[in-house]
Design an enzyme around this catalytic site. Structure first.
Site, PDB file in Angstrom:
ATOM      1  N   PRO A   2      -6.308  -7.835  40.006  1.00 15.16           N
ATOM      2  CA  PRO A   2      -4.902  -8.113  39.800  1.00 15.16           C
ATOM      3  C   PRO A   2      -4.592  -8.732  38.448  1.00 15.16           C
ATOM      4  O   PRO A   2      -5.476  -8.975  37.645  1.00 15.16           O
ATOM      5  CB  PRO A   2      -4.595  -9.082  40.929  1.00 15.16           C
ATOM      6  CG  PRO A   2      -5.863  -9.824  41.143  1.00 15.16           C
ATOM      7  CD  PRO A   2      -6.970  -8.887  40.775  1.00 15.16           C
ATOM      8  N   CYS A   3      -3.319  -9.012  38.206  1.00 16.92           N
ATOM      9  CA  CYS A   3      -2.777  -9.820  37.101  1.00 16.92           C
ATOM     10  C   CYS A   3      -2.443  -9.026  35.839  1.00 16.92           C
ATOM     11  O   CYS A   3      -3.093  -8.037  35.510  1.00 16.92           O
ATOM     12  CB  CYS A   3      -3.693 -10.973  36.720  1.00 16.92           C
ATOM     13  SG  CYS A   3      -4.091 -12.073  38.091  1.00 16.92           S
ATOM     14  N   THR A   4      -1.396  -9.492  35.138  1.00 18.70           N
ATOM     15  CA  THR A   4      -0.987  -8.974  33.839  1.00 18.70           C
ATOM     16  C   THR A   4      -0.564 -10.156  32.987  1.00 18.70           C
ATOM     17  O   THR A   4       0.178 -11.021  33.461  1.00 18.70           O
ATOM     18  CB  THR A   4       0.183  -7.975  33.961  1.00 18.70           C
ATOM     19  OG1 THR A   4      -0.152  -6.957  34.907  1.00 18.70           O
ATOM     20  CG2 THR A   4       0.501  -7.344  32.621  1.00 18.70           C
ATOM     21  N   GLU A  95      -7.120 -13.905  33.893  1.00 19.66           N
ATOM     22  CA  GLU A  95      -6.887 -12.472  33.898  1.00 19.66           C
ATOM     23  C   GLU A  95      -8.234 -11.809  34.159  1.00 19.66           C
ATOM     24  O   GLU A  95      -9.156 -11.900  33.333  1.00 19.66           O
ATOM     25  CB  GLU A  95      -6.333 -12.023  32.547  1.00 19.66           C
ATOM     26  CG  GLU A  95      -6.053 -10.546  32.433  1.00 19.66           C
ATOM     27  CD  GLU A  95      -4.752 -10.146  33.102  1.00 19.66           C
ATOM     28  OE1 GLU A  95      -4.624  -8.962  33.472  1.00 19.66           O
ATOM     29  OE2 GLU A  95      -3.862 -11.010  33.251  1.00 19.66           O
TER      30      GLU A  95
END
Length: 362
Positions: A2-4, A95
């Site tokens: 996941p994550c940005t 991240e």
């Protein structure tokens, strides 16, 4: 994975502050509930043991107070994710990023090392600047290692630094240019690194002391001409088929938004496509970036392109082809805004960013 993340230097923002933001997304098929808390020096543990790797650390006896967003459910680990300390230094961790078998064969991950659960708790209360945060983290990585590939952001009112782990014990970090922004979509992203600067002035680059030797000894440099600039993305990162559907399209869409006229982003003659491996890590934006812009891109679902999964008309053959930035399993978005007047603002929104609003905490 996941994550940005998006990081914006002080000369590229509307008010001269630094902006560091990240969607914290739950893993596939689940939703992790988060909370926003202030940890005082009295509440900060002196003996730390993680749930994930069971690493045990004795922590310094002089912590600062700090904010963070840990997990609500007991037994799932701290994973405090993002916050600001009383010295007005911010940190975002982590991240999740990618690597390749050559790196991991040369420096394997450490099952009992540090990871996402730990970094905020064992670092943020003890750092006095963004640069200090990089060096503090580097010492911990070299001593204890890590069990996963991570990107970590650090910011104060003057600088933003971004660190990427390389295998179990190595790392590199770059300073985000003051007039630019950088984007990271779950992929090792730094596309330029200056070993001479890292070994000397350390103005824009920092790394583990033996990183250049590590690259040479393990044949990680893939540049054809010895005179070409070292490409850390090729040496340490990945360009798998899954990257082209899950990771690179997010960088493409964010840079397409902030630099619509700098490059051709669409059509058969595009300079960069959603599946391009060479999308820049950082660019100078065409206009100064606001908090509203950050919220918009981190809620993005490729609106205005053929890849929007919410498209209601026209040719839908490519709709939903790529993993969007805004998804229904986002736990929270933290936008960490560090100002020169000694104040800071932590903008937070919880759950899916397409349907919520940022709330400022001072």
């Amino acid at each position: 994975m996941p994550c940005t993340t998006i990081l914006v230097g002080k000369d590229a923002t509307y008010d001269g502050s630094t902006l560091m933001a990240r969607n914290d997304d739950s893993g596939a098929g689940k939703f992790t509930v988060k909370k926003y808390v202030l940890i005082t020096p009295k509440q900060q543990p002196r003996h730390y043991e993680s749930v994930t790797s069971h690493i045990q650390l004795e922590l310094p006896d002089d912590p600062m107070s700090y904010t963070c967003c840990p997990n609500v459910e007991p037994g799932t680990g701290y994973k405090s994710e993002a916050g600001i300390n009383s010295a007005n230094v911010a940190m975002s961790a982590t991240e999740t990023i990618t690597s390749n078998p050559r790196v991991l064969g040369a420096d394997p991950l450490v099952p009992g090392g540090l990871g996402e659960e730990d970094f905020i708790t064992v670092i943020l209360p003890y750092i006095k600047s963004a640069r200090d945060g990089v060096l503090y983290t580097g010492r911990l990585l070299e001593k204890y290692g890590t069990y996963e590939m991570s990107g970590i952001g650090y910011s104060d009112a003057d600088e933003i630094w971004y660190l990427e782990t390389i295998g179990g014990h190595h790392w590199m970090a770059r300073r985000v240019p003051d007039n630019a922004y950088a984007v990271i979509p779950n992929q090792l992203g730094i596309d330029y690194f200056d070993f001479e600067d890292a070994a000397g002035e350390q103005k824009n680059c920092l790394c583990s002391a033996d990183l250049e030797e590590f690259v040479k000894n393990n044949h990680l440099d893939l540049t054809m001409d010895p005179g070409d600039a070292f490409d850390p993305r090729a040496a340490f990162g990945s360009h798998a088929d899954s990257d082209h559907s899950y990771n690179t399209p997010r960088a493409w869409w964010m840079e397409r938004y902030f630099n619509p006229n700098t490059f051709v982003w669409d059509g058969p003659d595009a300079d960069f496509r959603p599946d391009s491996d060479d999308i820049p890590w950082s660019l100078v934006p065409e206009k100064k970036i606001t908090v509203e812009d950050i919220k918009y891109v981190l809620a993005g679902h490729y609106q205005g392109t053929p890849y929007d999964p919410y498209m209601h008309h026209g040719d839908k053959s490519m709709a939903g082809a790529f993993r969007t930035i805004g998804i229904n399993r986002t736990a929270f978005l933290g936008v960490l805004q560090m100002k020169h007047n000694g104040t800071s603002v932590e903008w937070l929104s919880f759950a899916a960013n397409e349907f919520n609003a940022l709330i400022p905490f001072y």
